[in-house]
Design a protein around this motif. Structure first.
Motif, PDB file in Angstrom:
ATOM      1  N   TYR A  12      87.466  29.273  85.904  1.00 21.15           N
ATOM      2  CA  TYR A  12      87.803  27.884  85.596  1.00 21.15           C
ATOM      3  C   TYR A  12      89.123  27.487  86.263  1.00 21.15           C
ATOM      4  N   VAL A  13      89.238  26.216  86.558  1.00 22.36           N
ATOM      5  CA  VAL A  13      90.542  25.692  86.949  1.00 22.36           C
ATOM      6  C   VAL A  13      91.392  25.606  85.684  1.00 22.36           C
ATOM      7  N   ASP A  14      92.696  25.804  85.833  1.00 20.74           N
ATOM      8  CA  ASP A  14      93.573  25.873  84.659  1.00 20.74           C
ATOM      9  C   ASP A  14      93.496  24.627  83.776  1.00 20.74           C
ATOM     10  N   SER A  15      93.312  23.477  84.380  1.00 25.81           N
ATOM     11  CA  SER A  15      93.365  22.225  83.624  1.00 25.81           C
ATOM     12  C   SER A  15      92.219  22.054  82.632  1.00 25.81           C
ATOM     13  N   VAL A  16      91.164  22.856  82.759  1.00 28.10           N
ATOM     14  CA  VAL A  16      90.025  22.717  81.844  1.00 28.10           C
ATOM     15  C   VAL A  16      89.825  23.937  80.958  1.00 28.10           C
ATOM     16  N   LYS A  17      90.605  24.972  81.146  1.00 28.58           N
ATOM     17  CA  LYS A  17      90.455  26.181  80.342  1.00 28.58           C
ATOM     18  C   LYS A  17      90.651  25.862  78.868  1.00 28.58           C
ATOM     19  N   GLY A  18      89.751  26.368  78.049  1.00 25.57           N
ATOM     20  CA  GLY A  18      89.814  26.106  76.621  1.00 25.57           C
ATOM     21  C   GLY A  18      89.130  24.822  76.199  1.00 25.57           C
ATOM     22  N   ARG A  19      88.768  23.975  77.169  1.00 32.68           N
ATOM     23  CA  ARG A  19      88.084  22.713  76.841  1.00 32.68           C
ATOM     24  C   ARG A  19      86.663  22.669  77.409  1.00 32.68           C
ATOM     25  N   PHE A  20      86.470  23.227  78.581  1.00 34.03           N
ATOM     26  CA  PHE A  20      85.162  23.198  79.240  1.00 34.03           C
ATOM     27  C   PHE A  20      84.544  24.600  79.196  1.00 34.03           C
ATOM     28  N   ALA A  21      83.227  24.639  79.180  1.00 35.48           N
ATOM     29  CA  ALA A  21      82.518  25.912  79.235  1.00 35.48           C
ATOM     30  C   ALA A  21      81.304  25.777  80.134  1.00 35.48           C
ATOM     31  N   ILE A  22      81.189  26.683  81.096  1.00 35.15           N
ATOM     32  CA  ILE A  22      80.038  26.702  81.987  1.00 35.15           C
ATOM     33  C   ILE A  22      79.078  27.777  81.504  1.00 35.15           C
ATOM     34  N   SER A  23      77.791  27.484  81.582  1.00 36.74           N
ATOM     35  CA  SER A  23      76.778  28.448  81.153  1.00 36.74           C
ATOM     36  C   SER A  23      75.523  28.236  81.982  1.00 36.74           C
ATOM     37  N   ARG A  24      74.586  29.200  81.866  1.00 35.08           N
ATOM     38  CA  ARG A  24      73.327  29.014  82.582  1.00 35.08           C
ATOM     39  C   ARG A  24      72.170  29.463  81.721  1.00 35.08           C
ATOM     40  N   ASP A  25      71.016  28.827  81.950  1.00 36.20           N
ATOM     41  CA  ASP A  25      69.774  29.169  81.288  1.00 36.20           C
ATOM     42  C   ASP A  25      68.835  29.667  82.378  1.00 36.20           C
ATOM     43  N   ILE A  26      68.641  30.983  82.406  1.00 39.34           N
ATOM     44  CA  ILE A  26      67.833  31.576  83.469  1.00 39.34           C
ATOM     45  C   ILE A  26      66.402  31.062  83.439  1.00 39.34           C
ATOM     46  N   ALA A  27      65.830  30.939  82.251  1.00 47.06           N
ATOM     47  CA  ALA A  27      64.436  30.514  82.124  1.00 47.06           C
ATOM     48  C   ALA A  27      64.220  29.089  82.644  1.00 47.06           C
ATOM     49  N   LYS A  28      65.259  28.269  82.517  1.00 45.94           N
ATOM     50  CA  LYS A  28      65.134  26.870  82.930  1.00 45.94           C
ATOM     51  C   LYS A  28      65.748  26.593  84.301  1.00 45.94           C
ATOM     52  N   ASP A  29      66.342  27.616  84.927  1.00 49.74           N
ATOM     53  CA  ASP A  29      67.020  27.407  86.215  1.00 49.74           C
ATOM     54  C   ASP A  29      68.014  26.259  86.123  1.00 49.74           C
ATOM     55  N   THR A  30      68.767  26.255  85.069  1.00 48.80           N
ATOM     56  CA  THR A  30      69.692  25.155  84.799  1.00 48.80           C
ATOM     57  C   THR A  30      71.071  25.694  84.461  1.00 48.80           C
ATOM     58  N   VAL A  31      72.071  25.023  84.994  1.00 47.92           N
ATOM     59  CA  VAL A  31      73.465  25.336  84.701  1.00 47.92           C
ATOM     60  C   VAL A  31      74.048  24.169  83.908  1.00 47.92           C
ATOM     61  N   TYR A  32      74.900  24.498  82.949  1.00 43.95           N
ATOM     62  CA  TYR A  32      75.483  23.472  82.096  1.00 43.95           C
ATOM     63  C   TYR A  32      77.014  23.486  82.215  1.00 43.95           C
ATOM     64  N   LEU A  33      77.598  22.335  81.949  1.00 45.10           N
ATOM     65  CA  LEU A  33      79.042  22.250  81.803  1.00 45.10           C
ATOM     66  C   LEU A  33      79.301  21.489  80.505  1.00 45.10           C
ATOM     67  N   GLN A  34      79.683  22.224  79.475  1.00 42.22           N
ATOM     68  CA  GLN A  34      80.040  21.613  78.206  1.00 42.22           C
ATOM     69  C   GLN A  34      81.498  21.190  78.278  1.00 42.22           C
ATOM     70  N   MET A  35      81.754  19.924  78.079  1.00 41.04           N
ATOM     71  CA  MET A  35      83.103  19.380  78.199  1.00 41.04           C
ATOM     72  C   MET A  35      83.541  18.832  76.850  1.00 41.04           C
ATOM     73  N   ASN A  36      84.564  19.433  76.281  1.00 40.90           N
ATOM     74  CA  ASN A  36      85.106  19.020  74.987  1.00 40.90           C
ATOM     75  C   ASN A  36      86.537  18.517  75.148  1.00 40.90           C
ATOM     76  N   SER A  37      87.013  17.829  74.142  1.00 42.45           N
ATOM     77  CA  SER A  37      88.384  17.308  74.152  1.00 42.45           C
ATOM     78  C   SER A  37      88.676  16.582  75.464  1.00 42.45           C
ATOM     79  N   LEU A  38      87.778  15.717  75.843  1.00 39.52           N
ATOM     80  CA  LEU A  38      87.913  15.034  77.128  1.00 39.52           C
ATOM     81  C   LEU A  38      89.130  14.125  77.165  1.00 39.52           C
ATOM     82  N   LYS A  39      89.720  14.036  78.349  1.00 36.31           N
ATOM     83  CA  LYS A  39      90.910  13.230  78.567  1.00 36.31           C
ATOM     84  C   LYS A  39      90.600  12.185  79.654  1.00 36.31           C
ATOM     85  N   PRO A  40      91.330  11.090  79.674  1.00 39.28           N
ATOM     86  CA  PRO A  40      91.108  10.094  80.734  1.00 39.28           C
ATOM     87  C   PRO A  40      91.211  10.696  82.135  1.00 39.28           C
ATOM     88  N   GLU A  41      92.051  11.686  82.304  1.00 44.40           N
ATOM     89  CA  GLU A  41      92.200  12.295  83.632  1.00 44.40           C
ATOM     90  C   GLU A  41      90.997  13.152  84.024  1.00 44.40           C
TER      91      GLU A  41
END
Length: 120
Positions: free
Chosen positions: A60-89
């Motif tokens: 992760y880039v430092d600015s999103v550590k602790g707020r964003f989480a990347i994951s993947r679902d092998i069965a669905k061939d899909t990657v996710y980016l869960q973004m929490n505590s979003l900021k205007p920046e």
């Protein structure tokens, strides 16, 4: 023909959450590294997060550590980016990308992008 299709962007208030999805198709991505990038107006595209498809190793880039989480679902061939505590920046167009190895600099495939807007 490899294809990456992002979805899940939208408008959210500061402090809120969004989950982006990236559906991969057209080739086998099981040995690839998948990444998320973003580009805000007037700024260069920047790396956000990456995940190695084979063992879910992440970065992760430092600015999103602790707020964003990347994951993947092998069965669905899909990657996710869960973004929490979003900021205007965090407002930007978010792109999904894929490269053939973890240590390679250049990404080989890119999606079309999805807009994320965080209001204050």
């Amino acid at each position: 023909q490899a294809q990456l299709v992002e979805s899940g962007g939208g408008l959210v208030q500061a402090g809120g959450s969004l989950r982006l999805s990236c559906a991969a198709s057209g080739r086998t991505f099981s040995t690839y590294t998948m990444g998320w990038f973003r580009q805000a107006p007037g700024k260069e595209r920047e790396f956000v997060a990456a995940i190695r498809w084979s063992d879910a190793n992440t970065e992760y880039v430092d600015s999103v550590k602790g707020r964003f989480a990347i994951s993947r679902d092998i069965a669905k061939d899909t990657v996710y980016l869960q973004m929490n505590s979003l900021k205007p920046e965090d407002t930007a167009v978010y792109y999904c990308a894929a490269k053939s190895t973890w240590y390679k600099q250049q990404y080989d495939y890119w999606g079309q992008g999805t807009q994320v807007t965080v209001s204050s």
